[in-house]
Design an enzyme around this catalytic site. Structure first.
Site, PDB file in Angstrom:
ATOM      1  N   SER A 172       1.533   4.056  -3.207  1.00  0.00           N
ATOM      2  CA  SER A 172       1.298   5.499  -3.109  1.00  0.00           C
ATOM      3  C   SER A 172       2.545   6.266  -3.546  1.00  0.00           C
ATOM      4  CB  SER A 172       0.887   5.886  -1.689  1.00  0.00           C
ATOM      5  OG  SER A 172       1.959   5.835  -0.779  1.00  0.00           O
ATOM      6  N   LYS A 173       3.702   5.748  -3.230  1.00  0.00           N
ATOM      7  CA  LYS A 173       4.941   6.435  -3.592  1.00  0.00           C
ATOM      8  C   LYS A 173       5.285   6.245  -5.069  1.00  0.00           C
ATOM      9  CE  LYS A 173       6.170   8.461   0.228  1.00  0.00           C
ATOM     10  NZ  LYS A 173       6.269   9.937   0.278  1.00  0.00           N
TER      11      LYS A 173
ATOM     12  N   PRO B 239       0.822  -1.226   0.000  1.00  0.00           N
ATOM     13  CA  PRO B 239       0.000   0.000   0.000  1.00  0.00           C
ATOM     14  C   PRO B 239       0.852   1.271   0.000  1.00  0.00           C
ATOM     15  CG  PRO B 239      -0.766  -1.568   1.654  1.00  0.00           C
ATOM     16  CD  PRO B 239       0.557  -2.070   1.171  1.00  0.00           C
ATOM     17  N   TYR B 240       1.885   1.282   0.837  1.00  0.00           N
ATOM     18  CA  TYR B 240       2.770   2.448   0.933  1.00  0.00           C
ATOM     19  C   TYR B 240       3.558   2.644  -0.355  1.00  0.00           C
ATOM     20  CZ  TYR B 240       6.801   5.219   2.487  1.00  0.00           C
ATOM     21  OH  TYR B 240       7.793   6.158   2.602  1.00  0.00           O
ATOM     22  N   ALA B 241       4.163   1.565  -0.858  1.00  0.00           N
ATOM     23  CA  ALA B 241       4.972   1.668  -2.076  1.00  0.00           C
ATOM     24  C   ALA B 241       4.122   2.074  -3.265  1.00  0.00           C
ATOM     25  CB  ALA B 241       5.691   0.342  -2.349  1.00  0.00           C
TER      26      ALA B 241
END
Length: 246
Positions: free
Chosen positions: A158-159, A154-156
């Site tokens: 978004s990045k 999820p974090y990657a």
């Protein structure tokens, strides 16, 4: 506070955070007047401003949600009013929530997207309109976009969106003499990163890079300073300060 003639001006979002604070201190050392942005911790930002000004540097604190276009317009207004303009925008503000895809609370996904994607877009939009010729826009991604570690999807994701936004914006600013790049750190020894990790986990992560250590906020700030200053021929790129981890 008036800007010293000839000095350049930087706005650092998330400037009171671990990496953000190191970026602020490094840019001040390079002669920048710096606006330290905070979202929630005004006192921490103000303490950093006082540290800078006590040492003879120029700094102010500006607040606001990076995903709120009105708040960010006001923050840019405050920087221009204090220092006369904006030359460099460094967008370190972001949040990280780890979960497997199967178990992710979608409310957490929305929260990350609001800060990491919408926030980066809002700040980039303001920067594209405001940064002076000869300036630089520097967004933040993560080496996790290349490492594919479980729980980071999820974090990657978004990045990865931030990287695409950044690289396209670089092309859209043709003719304005403004560079646009993304910095994508690997594991970095900030308080936020170290929180909740036992020593064995920290040692394992430190051993992933061929240089066999974690990055430091100062390592990342060194890359930012290069892009903010002399690196005028690096444009539309994602730079990975990660010790060779990916």
């Amino acid at each position: 506070m008036s800007n010293t003639p000839g000095s350049r001006v930087a706005l650092v979002t998330g400037g009171s955070g671990g990496i953000g604070q190191s970026v602020v201190e490094r840019l001040v050392a390079d002669g920048f007047a710096v606006a330290v942005h905070y979202a929630g911790n005004k006192q921490k930002a103000q303490t950093l401003v006082e540290k800078v000004t006590t040492s003879g540097g120029q700094a102010i604190a500006v607040g606001g949600d990076v995903a709120d276009e009105n708040a960010m317009a006001s923050a840019f207004d405050a920087v221009e009013q204090a220092f006369g303009g904006v030359d460099v925008v460094v967008n370190t503000a972001g949040i990280m929530i780890l979960s497997t895809v199967a178990e992710l609370d979608l409310a957490d996904l929305d929260r990350m997207h609001r800060t990491n994607i919408r926030g980066s877009f809002v700040v980039s939009q303001q920067a594209a309109k405001r940064v002076r010729s000869g300036g630089a826009i520097i967004n933040f991604s993560t080496s996790q976009t290349r490492m594919q570690h479980p729980t980071y999807a999820p974090y990657a994701a978004s990045k990865a969106a931030v990287e695409v936004l950044t690289l396209v914006l670089a092309r859209e600013l043709r003719g304005k003499d403004i560079t646009v790049n993304a910095v994508a750190p690997g594991p970095t020894a900030t308080a936020l990163f170290l929180e909740g990790k036992d020593q064995a986990t920290i040692d394992r992560l430190a051993g992933l890079a061929p240089l066999e250590r974690l990055g430091t906020p100062e390592d990342v700030a060194e890359t930012v300073a290069h892009l903010a200053g002399p690196a005028r021929w690096i444009n539309g790129q994602t730079i990975f300060p990660n010790g060779g981890i990916a």
